[in-house]
Scaffold this active site. Structure first.
Site, PDB file in Angstrom:
ATOM      1  N   HIS A  24     -35.317 -55.538  35.212  1.00 49.41           N
ATOM      2  CA  HIS A  24     -35.865 -55.724  33.868  1.00 49.41           C
ATOM      3  C   HIS A  24     -36.658 -54.497  33.413  1.00 49.41           C
ATOM      4  O   HIS A  24     -37.704 -54.183  33.979  1.00 49.41           O
ATOM      5  CB  HIS A  24     -36.773 -56.957  33.890  1.00 49.41           C
ATOM      6  CG  HIS A  24     -37.295 -57.372  32.574  1.00 49.41           C
ATOM      7  ND1 HIS A  24     -38.617 -57.712  32.364  1.00 49.41           N
ATOM      8  CD2 HIS A  24     -36.696 -57.520  31.366  1.00 49.41           C
ATOM      9  CE1 HIS A  24     -38.798 -58.063  31.108  1.00 49.41           C
ATOM     10  NE2 HIS A  24     -37.653 -57.957  30.474  1.00 49.41           N
ATOM     11  N   ARG A  25     -36.142 -53.798  32.430  1.00 47.84           N
ATOM     12  CA  ARG A  25     -36.752 -52.554  31.928  1.00 47.84           C
ATOM     13  C   ARG A  25     -36.890 -51.528  33.059  1.00 47.84           C
ATOM     14  O   ARG A  25     -37.821 -50.737  33.101  1.00 47.84           O
ATOM     15  CB  ARG A  25     -38.109 -52.832  31.285  1.00 47.84           C
ATOM     16  CG  ARG A  25     -38.073 -53.931  30.226  1.00 47.84           C
ATOM     17  CD  ARG A  25     -39.449 -54.253  29.671  1.00 47.84           C
ATOM     18  NE  ARG A  25     -39.417 -55.527  28.934  1.00 47.84           N
ATOM     19  CZ  ARG A  25     -40.473 -56.154  28.449  1.00 47.84           C
ATOM     20  NH1 ARG A  25     -41.670 -55.623  28.589  1.00 47.84           N
ATOM     21  NH2 ARG A  25     -40.357 -57.297  27.812  1.00 47.84           N
ATOM     22  N   GLU A  51     -31.662 -53.222  32.986  1.00 55.66           N
ATOM     23  CA  GLU A  51     -31.794 -53.590  31.579  1.00 55.66           C
ATOM     24  C   GLU A  51     -32.823 -52.688  30.930  1.00 55.66           C
ATOM     25  O   GLU A  51     -33.881 -52.420  31.506  1.00 55.66           O
ATOM     26  CB  GLU A  51     -32.226 -55.059  31.471  1.00 55.66           C
ATOM     27  CG  GLU A  51     -32.375 -55.574  30.042  1.00 55.66           C
ATOM     28  CD  GLU A  51     -33.812 -55.517  29.516  1.00 55.66           C
ATOM     29  OE1 GLU A  51     -34.012 -55.849  28.335  1.00 55.66           O
ATOM     30  OE2 GLU A  51     -34.715 -55.103  30.269  1.00 55.66           O
ATOM     31  N   ASP A  53     -34.489 -51.620  26.791  1.00 56.05           N
ATOM     32  CA  ASP A  53     -34.587 -51.989  25.382  1.00 56.05           C
ATOM     33  C   ASP A  53     -34.458 -50.737  24.534  1.00 56.05           C
ATOM     34  O   ASP A  53     -34.986 -49.684  24.908  1.00 56.05           O
ATOM     35  CB  ASP A  53     -35.944 -52.637  25.093  1.00 56.05           C
ATOM     36  CG  ASP A  53     -36.237 -53.784  26.045  1.00 56.05           C
ATOM     37  OD1 ASP A  53     -35.677 -54.871  25.830  1.00 56.05           O
ATOM     38  OD2 ASP A  53     -37.015 -53.586  27.002  1.00 56.05           O
ATOM     39  N   HIS A  66     -39.696 -51.025  24.293  1.00 58.87           N
ATOM     40  CA  HIS A  66     -39.634 -52.475  24.090  1.00 58.87           C
ATOM     41  C   HIS A  66     -40.359 -52.958  22.842  1.00 58.87           C
ATOM     42  O   HIS A  66     -39.792 -53.690  22.023  1.00 58.87           O
ATOM     43  CB  HIS A  66     -40.200 -53.220  25.297  1.00 58.87           C
ATOM     44  CG  HIS A  66     -40.195 -54.708  25.121  1.00 58.87           C
ATOM     45  ND1 HIS A  66     -41.264 -55.409  24.578  1.00 58.87           N
ATOM     46  CD2 HIS A  66     -39.239 -55.631  25.376  1.00 58.87           C
ATOM     47  CE1 HIS A  66     -40.965 -56.691  24.515  1.00 58.87           C
ATOM     48  NE2 HIS A  66     -39.748 -56.863  24.997  1.00 58.87           N
ATOM     49  N   GLU A 126     -30.395 -53.680  25.655  1.00 57.06           N
ATOM     50  CA  GLU A 126     -30.878 -54.672  24.704  1.00 57.06           C
ATOM     51  C   GLU A 126     -31.284 -53.998  23.404  1.00 57.06           C
ATOM     52  O   GLU A 126     -32.207 -53.192  23.366  1.00 57.06           O
ATOM     53  CB  GLU A 126     -32.065 -55.465  25.240  1.00 57.06           C
ATOM     54  CG  GLU A 126     -32.517 -56.496  24.213  1.00 57.06           C
ATOM     55  CD  GLU A 126     -33.691 -57.362  24.634  1.00 57.06           C
ATOM     56  OE1 GLU A 126     -34.297 -58.019  23.744  1.00 57.06           O
ATOM     57  OE2 GLU A 126     -34.031 -57.377  25.838  1.00 57.06           O
ATOM     58  N   LYS A 128     -33.107 -53.837  20.052  1.00 54.55           N
ATOM     59  CA  LYS A 128     -34.304 -54.459  19.493  1.00 54.55           C
ATOM     60  C   LYS A 128     -34.382 -54.325  17.974  1.00 54.55           C
ATOM     61  O   LYS A 128     -35.328 -54.824  17.363  1.00 54.55           O
ATOM     62  CB  LYS A 128     -35.561 -53.834  20.116  1.00 54.55           C
ATOM     63  CG  LYS A 128     -35.627 -53.913  21.631  1.00 54.55           C
ATOM     64  CD  LYS A 128     -35.719 -55.336  22.134  1.00 54.55           C
ATOM     65  CE  LYS A 128     -37.071 -55.946  21.878  1.00 54.55           C
ATOM     66  NZ  LYS A 128     -37.187 -57.299  22.502  1.00 54.55           N
ATOM     67  N   ASP A 255     -38.256 -58.313  37.302  1.00 54.83           N
ATOM     68  CA  ASP A 255     -39.092 -57.114  37.341  1.00 54.83           C
ATOM     69  C   ASP A 255     -39.086 -56.480  38.731  1.00 54.83           C
ATOM     70  O   ASP A 255     -39.476 -55.330  38.892  1.00 54.83           O
ATOM     71  CB  ASP A 255     -40.550 -57.466  36.988  1.00 54.83           C
ATOM     72  CG  ASP A 255     -40.703 -58.022  35.584  1.00 54.83           C
ATOM     73  OD1 ASP A 255     -40.034 -57.511  34.671  1.00 54.83           O
ATOM     74  OD2 ASP A 255     -41.502 -58.966  35.408  1.00 54.83           O
TER      75      ASP A 255
END
Length: 266
Positions: A24-25, A51, A53, A66, A126, A128, A255
């Site tokens: 995640h990120r 992943e 953003d 993000h 992702e 945004k 994470d």
């Protein structure tokens, strides 16, 4: 990928479900999210996917970030990402908020992240912002020359998912959504039937949902019967990850990719 044991007809059947672990990120528990440091650390930890953003800057550059503003992770100002040029964004310190050792870490371009993807891994992008990013996303991906299965797009905006799939049908696209349980009625909304209907109407390849107690083997089976994939976010608890893996989800965003992988393998 982690191989999970899933239940089938009351009998445990091993090695049927390979669960994709998605950072995640990036490896955001240990490094500043959405930076090259975080992305590269996740690859070093042998995660299946990363992943990130992305927003479109004022001068039409795709950058990894993000929040709408830079207040939390970009130096403490309330300026919006979409109102800044790339040159202005590159001046920001996107690492110090996490740790002094990351001081000076910049906000990266998508084009700087794409070359980092190892063979056999993939990047979850992702979006945004809105559909205005699609032509620039297409250009960046084409220039990077990555295989189609090394990148996919996720977004809460069904219009973005629809447009990406129209412009780049070779890419996997997953529609992001969140489900909530009504405290009084116990009902979950949106209902799964509605989520499936929307995903199919925009020609998405699957759903990417917030991990919750409603997602069980029966829930996953309904999604799969609709010819859709199912990913969940954001899971850092090994017991919950194990439950979801056994239910049959395709992937789990976390994470802590290395920690979760080790816990599941044990």
């Amino acid at each position: 990928m982690v191989i999970a044991t899933i239940a089938s007809g009351g009998i445990n059947t091993p090695a049927l479900q390979a669960v994709e672990i998605v950072a995640h990120r990036g490896a955001s528990h240990d490094a500043p999210e959405n930076t090259l440091a975080s992305v590269n650390l996740a690859w070093e930890k042998n995660t299946d996917g990363v992943e990130i953003d992305v927003y479109l800057s004022k001068d039409n550059q795709i950058v990894a970030f993000h929040d709408k503003t830079m207040k939390r992770t970009g130096g403490g100002t309330d300026l919006r990402i979409v109102d800044q040029t790339l040159a202005e964004l590159k001046k920001l310190d996107a690492g110090s908020w996490k740790s002094p050792k990351y001081k000076g870490e910049q906000i990266p371009l998508l084009s700087e992240i794409l070359p980092t993807i190892p063979e056999g891994k993939r990047l979850f992008i992702e979006v945004k912002c809105g559909p205005e990013i699609v032509p620039f996303l297409k250009a960046d991906l084409k220039k990077a020359g990555r295989k189609a299965d090394q990148t996919c797009v996720i977004c809460f905006g069904s219009d973005v998912c629809r447009d990406v799939k129209q412009e780049m049908p070779e890419l996997k696209v997953y529609w992001l959504s969140g489900q909530r349980k009504d405290k009084e009625t116990g009902e979950w909304t949106p209902k799964l039937e509605s989520l499936i209907e929307t995903a199919q109407s925009i020609h998405a390849d699957g759903l990417d949902l917030n991990a919750n107690e409603k997602i069980d083997a029966e829930f996953v089976q309904q999604v799969k019967q609709a010819n859709l994939g199912l990913y969940v976010w954001t899971v850092n608890n090994p017991d919950e990850a194990n439950r979801l893996a056994k239910a049959g989800v395709d992937g789990i965003t976390t994470d802590r990719p290395a920690f979760l992988r080790d816990a599941l393998e044990k």
